[in-house]
Every structure is written in structure tokens, then in C-alpha cells.
Scaffold this motif. Structure first.
Motif, PDB file in Angstrom:
ATOM      1  N   SER A   1     -56.950 -65.837  42.461  1.00  0.00           N
ATOM      2  CA  SER A   1     -58.187 -66.526  42.831  1.00  0.00           C
ATOM      3  C   SER A   1     -58.488 -67.663  41.862  1.00  0.00           C
ATOM      4  O   SER A   1     -58.868 -68.767  42.276  1.00  0.00           O
TER       5      SER A   1
ATOM      6  N   SER B   1     -58.507 -71.471  43.022  1.00  0.00           N
ATOM      7  CA  SER B   1     -59.800 -72.154  42.884  1.00  0.00           C
ATOM      8  C   SER B   1     -59.673 -73.372  41.989  1.00  0.00           C
ATOM      9  O   SER B   1     -60.208 -74.445  42.300  1.00  0.00           O
TER      10      SER B   1
ATOM     11  N   PHE C   1     -60.304 -77.102  43.126  1.00  0.00           N
ATOM     12  CA  PHE C   1     -61.368 -77.809  42.410  1.00  0.00           C
ATOM     13  C   PHE C   1     -60.846 -79.107  41.806  1.00  0.00           C
ATOM     14  O   PHE C   1     -61.481 -80.162  41.923  1.00  0.00           O
TER      15      PHE C   1
ATOM     16  N   ALA D   1     -64.456 -75.258  46.782  1.00  0.00           N
ATOM     17  CA  ALA D   1     -63.249 -74.674  46.192  1.00  0.00           C
ATOM     18  C   ALA D   1     -63.495 -73.263  45.664  1.00  0.00           C
ATOM     19  O   ALA D   1     -62.609 -72.411  45.717  1.00  0.00           O
ATOM     20  N   LEU D   2     -64.706 -73.006  45.160  1.00  0.00           N
ATOM     21  CA  LEU D   2     -64.995 -71.699  44.572  1.00  0.00           C
ATOM     22  C   LEU D   2     -65.143 -70.609  45.622  1.00  0.00           C
ATOM     23  O   LEU D   2     -65.149 -69.426  45.288  1.00  0.00           O
TER      24      LEU D   2
ATOM     25  N   GLY E   1     -60.856 -70.733  47.366  1.00  0.00           N
ATOM     26  CA  GLY E   1     -59.814 -70.180  46.505  1.00  0.00           C
ATOM     27  C   GLY E   1     -59.776 -68.662  46.542  1.00  0.00           C
ATOM     28  O   GLY E   1     -58.734 -68.062  46.846  1.00  0.00           O
ATOM     29  N   PRO E   2     -60.889 -67.984  46.237  1.00  0.00           N
ATOM     30  CA  PRO E   2     -60.907 -66.526  46.337  1.00  0.00           C
ATOM     31  C   PRO E   2     -60.616 -66.024  47.750  1.00  0.00           C
ATOM     32  O   PRO E   2     -59.982 -64.980  47.922  1.00  0.00           O
TER      33      PRO E   2
ATOM     34  N   ALA F   1     -70.855 -69.199  40.759  1.00  0.00           N
ATOM     35  CA  ALA F   1     -69.404 -69.072  40.913  1.00  0.00           C
ATOM     36  C   ALA F   1     -69.017 -67.623  41.185  1.00  0.00           C
ATOM     37  O   ALA F   1     -68.139 -67.344  42.015  1.00  0.00           O
TER      38      ALA F   1
ATOM     39  N   TYR G   1     -69.952 -66.889  44.801  1.00  0.00           N
ATOM     40  CA  TYR G   1     -69.000 -67.513  45.719  1.00  0.00           C
ATOM     41  C   TYR G   1     -67.696 -66.704  45.773  1.00  0.00           C
ATOM     42  O   TYR G   1     -67.116 -66.480  46.841  1.00  0.00           O
ATOM     43  N   GLY G   2     -67.227 -66.279  44.609  1.00  0.00           N
ATOM     44  CA  GLY G   2     -65.983 -65.527  44.555  1.00  0.00           C
ATOM     45  C   GLY G   2     -66.070 -64.210  45.299  1.00  0.00           C
ATOM     46  O   GLY G   2     -65.144 -63.825  46.024  1.00  0.00           O
TER      47      GLY G   2
END
Length: 381
Positions: free
Chosen positions: A49, A53, A57, A64-65, A68-69, A269, A272-273
Motif C-alpha cells: 500500500s 500510494s 502520489f 492516491a492515498l 494505492g491501498p 491518510a 483513506y487507507g
């Protein structure tokens, strides 16, 4: 029920229509990650992740946050990771997304929305009509049952649509597949549109201070209000209540001046993840098998709905002079949470975006059951 128990559940799908006979599916073969300890699998997920990310980014891809995850979770889930995000941190993440929306809403924006309510209502009803028609056509072609197809194509928050679908007799697994697949398409498409069509550099639009000076008292007040509202939403089983109630509560207190919504980037962040992991880890091989035969049609419906919403965005820009990216995100059928994340990292009118998205979600929650029942009756007739 644990995830492994869910994998071994019977293969009969029961809806409010006729039961659907699904051929028996053997237990999934262990993936390359299955034999690893749980801590090792979580570590791999976190590392992948972070790498994805960071790559997105640094490529200036908005959102992106989240993306990515999400991509990392899909990768490990389809390789036998067998992980799931616990309900409590997921509710916390949802409540923080509600706070992000609340931070962007103010009285002036609400007055503007009230002034232009005919346009808002027309756009929302057009999107609901288009998604319902697509669901009807999928059901008419015997690709998926009626209520499942309607809820699967509904342009609302994915988690809310899954809950609503399950409550109204649809197959929640197939609805989750359709909804989360659309989230992936729409979130990726919106990020690409923002970066390469509208020339918005999500990572470089403004310098991000990950650990800024924080008013811990205001942060504690905001989080306390959000969590209390989220608990109420969860206890009352309100669809998307863990996001909508915190949004309403923090918006009200923020507008009245009782709290100042101050959310540091490191906290966002993490939220979001968690949301990205929750979406991505839903893509088990079993769910993918269930939907494999319908995949081309589902993808086609997603692309058509995205194109239709893009046309509505063009009309908003042409007739009302709305900023093109704002109009695109406002009409995007990706759901509140993913659109909020992308809008928060791009220079758009986030209040307009989230007001239109919220209006659409509320209307779908209100009239969605009637639409699914109508489609089911039409198909039976």
C-alpha cells in the motif's frame, strides 16, 4: 460469521424473486499468502500500500492515498491473504469522511444549492433514472436478478447500497462486486481526468504538511462528536449512517460555531487507507467467480453510466458555467466517500460537489426500494 465460514457457505442465492441456482464452487485453493502468519500478511499489505500510494502520489494522481491501498488490497486478497478490516476502525474512517464533507459545507453553499434546487433535482433524478434503466436491462437479459441488478447499478455510496440491497432481498455479494468495481473504475477515471484532462496535479497542487501544528482540543471535540454520531448511526442501522450522521452533526456544530473542524493530514491518510483496504479486500476470488459471467455486461454498464454522467457534467459547464472538474466530480457516480477523497485533494468547489453527491445518495435511499420493487414486478409480469 468469519470470512472462512463465508467462503464455505452454501451456493444458493436467495432473493425476493425466484431462488438462483448457482453451480457448486469448490473451496478456493490456497494462495501464495495463505500460509503466512496474519501479521506477515498485514505487513505485506501495508508495505505494498505504501509503495503504490507513494508511486501514485509522486505521479500527481489525485486520490492516491485511497487508490494505492485499494489496489494493494485487491492484489493481496486475490492471492489468498484472507484479511478483513474490522468494523470499528472502518466506522471511524467513515465518520472522518463525514467530517471532511462537513468542513467544506457552509451556509452560503447551502443557500446556493437551495437557489438552484431545480437543477440539482433534475441532475439527480436523471442519474437515478439512467442507473435504474441499466439495472433493468441487465435483469431483462437474465444476467442478474432484478433487485440485485438495480441495487448493483445504483449510483450511491457503495457501502450504503450493499446494506440497502441486503435489507430488500437482493444478493449482497453480487451487489458488492458491482458497486466496488464501479468505485474502482470511477475513482481511477476521476483521478486520471483530473490529472491529465484538466491538468490538475493532485500531489503538487499544494504542499501537504503531514504533521501540522494541531489544536488538540478542537480535534478531540470534532472526533468525539463524529464518533458519537457514527455509533448512533451504526446502532440504528441507518444506511450510510456512520458517515451521514457525523456529517450532519459536525456540520451543524461547525456552522453554529461550537467546533472548528481541524483534521491533520496524517489522520486523514489513515482513514483513506482503511477505506481503500475495505474496498479492495472485498474482491475475493469467490466473489469474482460469482460475477465472472456477468463481468463484460457489468463493465459496460459502468462505462455507459460514467459517460452519461460526463454528459451531465458538460451540460452543467455549458449552461451554468460550473468549473468543468467540479461538474465532473459532482455528477460522478462513484459515491460520497471516494469522490470526497478525490475532491479534497483537487482545486474544486468541494461544497458543490458534495452537496450534489449527498442529495443523490439521500434520494436513492428514499426511492431505491420502490424502484427495485417496481423492476422486480415488471420482470415477473
Amino acid at each position: 460469521m468469519s470470512e472462512d465460514q463465508g467462503r464455505n457457505s452454501p451456493q444458493t442465492i436467495v432473493t425476493d424473486e425466484a431462488p438462483i441456482a448457482v453451480p457448486p464452487v469448490p473451496a478456493p485453493l490456497p494462495g501464495m499468502l495463505t500460509s503466512l502468519p496474519s501479521l506477515a500478511r498485514w505487513t505485506i499489505l501495508a508495505m505494498v500500500s505504501f509503495v503504490l500510494s507513494a508511486a501514485l502520489f509522486l505521479s500527481h494522481i489525485p486520490g492516491a492515498l485511497l487508490l494505492g491501498p485499494m489496489a494493494a488490497a485487491i492484489l493481496v486478497a486475490t492471492n489468498g491473504a484472507r484479511l478483513s478490516v474490522h468494523r470499528v476502525p472502518y466506522i471511524v474512517a467513515h465518520s472522518l469522511i463525514g467530517c471532511i464533507i462537513a468542513r467544506s459545507l457552509d451556509l452560503q453553499t447551502l443557500k446556493a444549492v437551495a437557489h438552484d434546487w431545480p437543477i440539482f433535482l433534475a441532475i439527480v433524478l436523471a442519474v437515478i433514472a439512467a442507473s435504474s434503466l441499466l439495472g433493468y436491462l441487465i435483469a431483462k437479459a437474465d444476467i442478474l436478478p432484478g433487485t440485485t441488478a438495480v441495487w448493483g447499478t445504483s449510483a450511491g455510496a457503495a457501502s450504503a447500497m450493499v446494506l440497502m440491497a441486503e435489507a430488500h432481498g437482493a444478493d449482497a455479494r453480487l451487489v458488492a462486486f458491482m458497486q466496488y468495481l464501479r468505485v474502482v473504475f470511477v475513482a481511477t477515471g476521476a483521478s486520471i481526468m483530473a490529472a491529465f484532462v484538466f491538468n490538475v496535479e493532485g500531489g503538487a497542487a499544494q504542499e501537504i504538511i503531514w504533521f501540522p501544528p494541531t489544536d488538540w482540543i478542537e480535534l478531540a471535540k470534532t472526533v468525539a462528536v463524529a464518533l458519537a454520531a457514527a455509533v448512533v448511526g451504526a446502532k440504528l442501522r441507518i444506511p450510510a449512517g456512520t458517515m451521514l450522521l457525523p456529517m450532519i452533526a459536525t456540520t451543524t456544530l461547525h456552522v453554529l460555531g461550537y467546533i472548528t473542524i481541524d483534521l491533520p493530514e496524517w489522520l486523514l491518510a489513515a482513514a483513506y487507507g482503511l477505506l481503500g483496504w475495505k474496498i479492495g479486500l472485498s474482491f475475493t476470488r469467490r466473489i469474482l467467480r460469482h460475477a465472472a459471467s456477468a463481468l463484460p455486461q457489468v463493465v459496460g454498464s459502468i462505462v455507459l453510466l460514467m459517460g452519461f454522467c460526463g454528459g451531465l457534467a458538460f451540460l452543467l459547464w455549458w449552461l451554468k458555467g460550473i468549473d468543468p472538474l467540479t461538474a465532473y466530480l459532482a455528477t460522478s457516480p462513484g459515491g460520497l466517500d471516494s469522490v470526497a477523497i478525490i475532491a479534497a485533494s483537487t482545486p474544486v468547489d468541494m461544497s458543490f460537489v458534495m452537496a450534489l453527491q449527498t442529495t443523490r445518495l439521500l434520494l436513492i435511499i428514499l426511492i431505491g426500494p420502490a424502484i427495485s420493487s417496481f423492476v422486480a414486478r415488471r420482470l415477473r409480469a
